[in-house]
Design an enzyme around this catalytic site. Structure first.
Site, short mmCIF file in Angstrom:
data_model
loop_
_atom_site.label_atom_id
_atom_site.label_comp_id
_atom_site.label_asym_id
_atom_site.label_seq_id
_atom_site.Cartn_x
_atom_site.Cartn_y
_atom_site.Cartn_z
N GLU A 183 48.47 15.74 -18.68
CA GLU A 183 47.15 15.78 -19.33
C GLU A 183 47.12 16.92 -20.33
O GLU A 183 47.80 17.92 -20.16
CB GLU A 183 46.09 16.11 -18.27
CG GLU A 183 45.43 14.94 -17.67
CD GLU A 183 44.45 15.32 -16.57
OE1 GLU A 183 44.13 16.51 -16.39
OE2 GLU A 183 44.01 14.40 -15.90
N LYS A 184 46.27 16.77 -21.30
CA LYS A 184 45.96 17.88 -22.18
C LYS A 184 45.34 18.98 -21.32
O LYS A 184 44.50 18.69 -20.46
CB LYS A 184 44.96 17.39 -23.24
CG LYS A 184 44.41 18.48 -24.13
CD LYS A 184 45.31 18.71 -25.31
CE LYS A 184 44.89 19.92 -26.10
NZ LYS A 184 46.04 20.58 -26.75
N LYS A 190 38.31 26.09 -5.00
CA LYS A 190 36.94 26.58 -5.19
C LYS A 190 36.60 27.74 -4.26
O LYS A 190 36.98 27.73 -3.10
CB LYS A 190 35.97 25.42 -4.92
CG LYS A 190 36.14 24.28 -5.90
CD LYS A 190 35.48 23.01 -5.39
CE LYS A 190 35.93 21.83 -6.25
NZ LYS A 190 35.63 20.53 -5.62
N GLU A 233 34.69 14.23 -10.12
CA GLU A 233 34.93 15.54 -10.71
C GLU A 233 35.26 15.42 -12.20
O GLU A 233 36.09 14.59 -12.58
CB GLU A 233 36.09 16.23 -10.00
CG GLU A 233 35.82 16.51 -8.52
CD GLU A 233 36.85 17.43 -7.87
OE1 GLU A 233 36.51 18.07 -6.88
OE2 GLU A 233 37.99 17.52 -8.37
N ARG A 264 34.95 11.38 0.06
CA ARG A 264 34.50 11.94 1.34
C ARG A 264 33.34 12.89 1.08
O ARG A 264 33.00 13.12 -0.08
CB ARG A 264 35.65 12.73 1.97
CG ARG A 264 36.19 13.76 0.99
CD ARG A 264 37.14 14.74 1.57
NE ARG A 264 37.94 15.40 0.55
CZ ARG A 264 37.57 16.44 -0.18
NH1 ARG A 264 36.36 16.94 -0.05
NH2 ARG A 264 38.37 16.96 -1.08
N VAL A 273 33.10 20.03 0.95
CA VAL A 273 32.75 21.33 1.54
C VAL A 273 31.41 21.80 0.95
O VAL A 273 30.54 22.30 1.66
CB VAL A 273 33.86 22.37 1.23
CG1 VAL A 273 33.44 23.76 1.71
CG2 VAL A 273 35.19 21.97 1.85
N ARG A 286 32.01 30.59 -0.18
CA ARG A 286 32.91 30.26 0.93
C ARG A 286 33.46 31.56 1.47
O ARG A 286 34.14 32.30 0.75
CB ARG A 286 34.08 29.41 0.43
CG ARG A 286 33.68 28.07 -0.11
CD ARG A 286 34.92 27.22 -0.36
NE ARG A 286 34.57 26.00 -1.07
CZ ARG A 286 35.38 24.95 -1.17
NH1 ARG A 286 36.58 24.99 -0.62
NH2 ARG A 286 35.01 23.87 -1.83
P1 ADP Z 1 43.09 19.10 -6.84
O1 ADP Z 1 42.91 17.68 -6.42
O2 ADP Z 1 44.43 19.65 -6.45
O3 ADP Z 1 41.94 19.99 -6.46
P2 ADP Z 1 42.07 18.68 -9.55
O4 ADP Z 1 42.60 17.59 -10.37
O5 ADP Z 1 40.74 18.49 -8.90
O6 ADP Z 1 43.15 19.08 -8.44
O7 ADP Z 1 42.02 20.03 -10.41
C1 ADP Z 1 41.69 21.26 -9.82
C2 ADP Z 1 41.39 22.29 -10.88
O8 ADP Z 1 42.51 22.43 -11.77
C3 ADP Z 1 40.23 21.95 -11.80
O9 ADP Z 1 39.01 22.28 -11.23
C4 ADP Z 1 40.56 22.77 -13.02
O10 ADP Z 1 40.23 24.12 -12.82
C5 ADP Z 1 42.08 22.67 -13.09
N1 ADP Z 1 42.51 21.55 -13.99
C6 ADP Z 1 42.90 20.32 -13.61
N2 ADP Z 1 43.20 19.55 -14.69
C7 ADP Z 1 42.99 20.31 -15.79
C8 ADP Z 1 43.10 20.11 -17.23
N3 ADP Z 1 43.50 18.95 -17.74
N4 ADP Z 1 42.76 21.14 -18.04
C9 ADP Z 1 42.34 22.33 -17.53
N5 ADP Z 1 42.22 22.59 -16.22
C10 ADP Z 1 42.54 21.61 -15.35
#
Ligand code: ADP
Length: 445
Positions: free
Chosen positions: A200-201, A237, A275, A292, A295, A338
């Site tokens: 991803e970007k 988080k 999200e 689900r 938290v 948390r």
């Molecule tokens: P997980 O399922 O492991 O929690 P997520 O896909 O929800 O992973 O991403 C967790 C965090 O990682 C996001 O809240 C953000 O802070 C960072 N993140 C994920 N993808 C990107 C992106 N494309 N650009 C910037 N930050 C990202």
């Protein structure tokens, strides 16, 4: 409504579910590993069944033991909580096959959303904006590199099976890309037994904003507004709030509408969280869907007044929604910290016995916790010991209340993240609401 349900979890969320059951007049059955015998969820449930030894893989993650407990206790349904088996599609399927209603979505939806690259493709089809990147998994470093150049650096390599911030690596240039790709793949293989990654970007300093959605079994969908979850450490988080201060009413409505549309198109039921990353220009991009209860659901409960866990039980038992979208309103502001058993300097878990415990109280203060005086924080499970949630008429009032509550909170005998939260409350950028997901890195490196 169900007569009796089994809670396939431990800790604060097991207690939270028991509370919802009691108010609905539903009997609850706790399960526990042998080291959790003295836990509050065991004491507060109507019945309790031991399901094995301490390691989660032999107890809380052991499907056959949980099903056996459900059969012994003759329950109607199983609530998975969060973590453990909550996003295990096979578990949801087995529950239904054995005649127990799974208090969550259909197993197909868990499976679909469990693979983040499949989830992204699906959401894209429903018109949800996604972060520019690969169309599905990337087979090799060479293919990845070509694509990364096309997208433009920085990029992020992410595990399809990812979760908990694992299997994610940022690459700022071509040179870094090769090692990031291999590292993410290795970490994904190790953590999830699936080395598949996608690209991803990398959005710089975005906000993490998530929409609480809900579907019933009759094709209706609702949203309960959004939560701001940008305060993270290593993609995990630390603090959440609702509503999000960084988005305006127009964007709030748009994100809610698109999310509800996706839930309807999917035919999804029960609680879910969509999200998104929101960039500085107010563009939002789908990241993943959690199938689900989260938290951080209490902040949504505090601003809307709805009990989301009770709603989960109602929807699972087949009740149609008795409310419509316009009944759900935002009243005030809520923040959740948390509180983890961890060393505030090294951030390493700090298990041990709590020798003195006093929880804050007063107007607008809620504690979701399973610990007490002399409670032993075990090294086997998650290090979270409490969620401190406050609400106020305004964000400023909530921040003042959080400061006061953190000062009042006594947890002796173990180290906790309370000092870190106290410091966060004093950072001007936090108070001003001017922050993104790089907040901790920026102010606490
Ligand atoms: P997980 O399922 O492991 O929690 P997520 O896909 O929800 O992973 O991403 C967790 C965090 O990682 C996001 O809240 C953000 O802070 C960072 N993140 C994920 N993808 C990107 C992106 N494309 N650009 C910037 N930050 C990202």
């Amino acid at each position: 409504m169900f007569r009796k349900i089994l809670i396939a979890n431990r800790g604060e969320i097991a207690l939270r579910i028991i509370r919802a059951c009691k108010e609905l007049g539903v009997k609850s059955v706790a399960v526990y590993s042998d080291v959790d015998k003295e836990s509050l969820h065991v004491a507060f449930a109507d019945e309790a069944v031991c399901i094995g030894p301490a390691p989660a893989k032999d107890s809380y993650r052991q499907i056959k033991n949980i099903i056996a407990a459900a059969e012994i206790a003759q329950v109607d349904a199983i609530h998975p909580g969060y973590g453990f088996l909550s996003e295990n599609a096979e578990f949801a399927h087995i529950c239904e096959e054995c005649g127990f209603t799974f208090i969550g979505p259909k197993s197909e939806h868990i499976e679909m959303m469990g693979n983040k690259s499949v989830a992204k493709e699906t959401m894209k089809k429903f018109g949800v904006p996604v972060v520019p990147g690969s169309d599905g998994p990337v087979p090799s470093v060479e293919v990845g590199l070509a694509l990364a150049k096309k997208i433009g650096f920085p990029v992020i390599v992410k595990a399809s099976a990812g979760g908990g911030g694992k299997g994610m690596r940022v690459a700022i240039n071509e040179l870094a890309f090769r090692s990031s790709f291999e590292l993410a793949r290795g970490e994904a293989e190790q953590a999830f037994g699936n080395g598949e990654v996608y690209i991803e970007k990398y959005i710089e300093s975005p906000r993490h904003v998530e929409v609480q959605v809900f579907g019933d079994k009759h094709g209706h969908a609702l949203h309960f507004f959004e939560r701001e979850c940008s305060i993270q450490r290593r993609h995990q988080k630390l603090l959440e709030e609702a509503p999000c201060i960084g988005i305006d009413q127009k964007l709030r409505e748009k994100m809610g509408e698109i999310s509800v549309k996706a839930v309807k198109s999917l035919g999804y039921w029960n609680a879910g969280t969509i999200e998104y990353l929101v960039d500085k220009h107010g563009n939002f991009y789908f990241m993943e869907m959690n199938t689900r209860i989260q938290v951080e659901h209490p902040v949504t409960e505090m601003i809307t007044g709805y009990d989301l866990v009770q709603l989960q039980l109602k929807v699972a038992s087949g009740e149609p929604f008795k409310i419509k979208q316009s009944d759900i309103r935002v009243l005030g502001h809520a923040i959740e910290c948390r509180i983890n058993a961890e060393d505030p300097e090294t951030f390493l878990p700090s298990p041990g016995t709590i020798t003195d415990y006093y929880a804050p109280g007063g107007v607008g203060v809620r504690i979701d916790s399973n610990v007490y005086n002399d409670y032993r924080v075990l090294p086997y499970y998650d290090s979270m010991v409490a969620k401190l949630i406050v609400s106020g008429k305004t964000r400023a009032e909530a921040i003042a209340r959080m400061r006061r509550s953190l000062d009042e909170f006594i947890i002796q005998g173990i180290k906790t993240s309370i000092p870190l939260h106290q410091q966060i409350m004093d950072v001007k950028a936090y108070v001003d609401g001017d922050f993104g997901t790089d907040f901790i890195e920026r102010y606490f490196s």
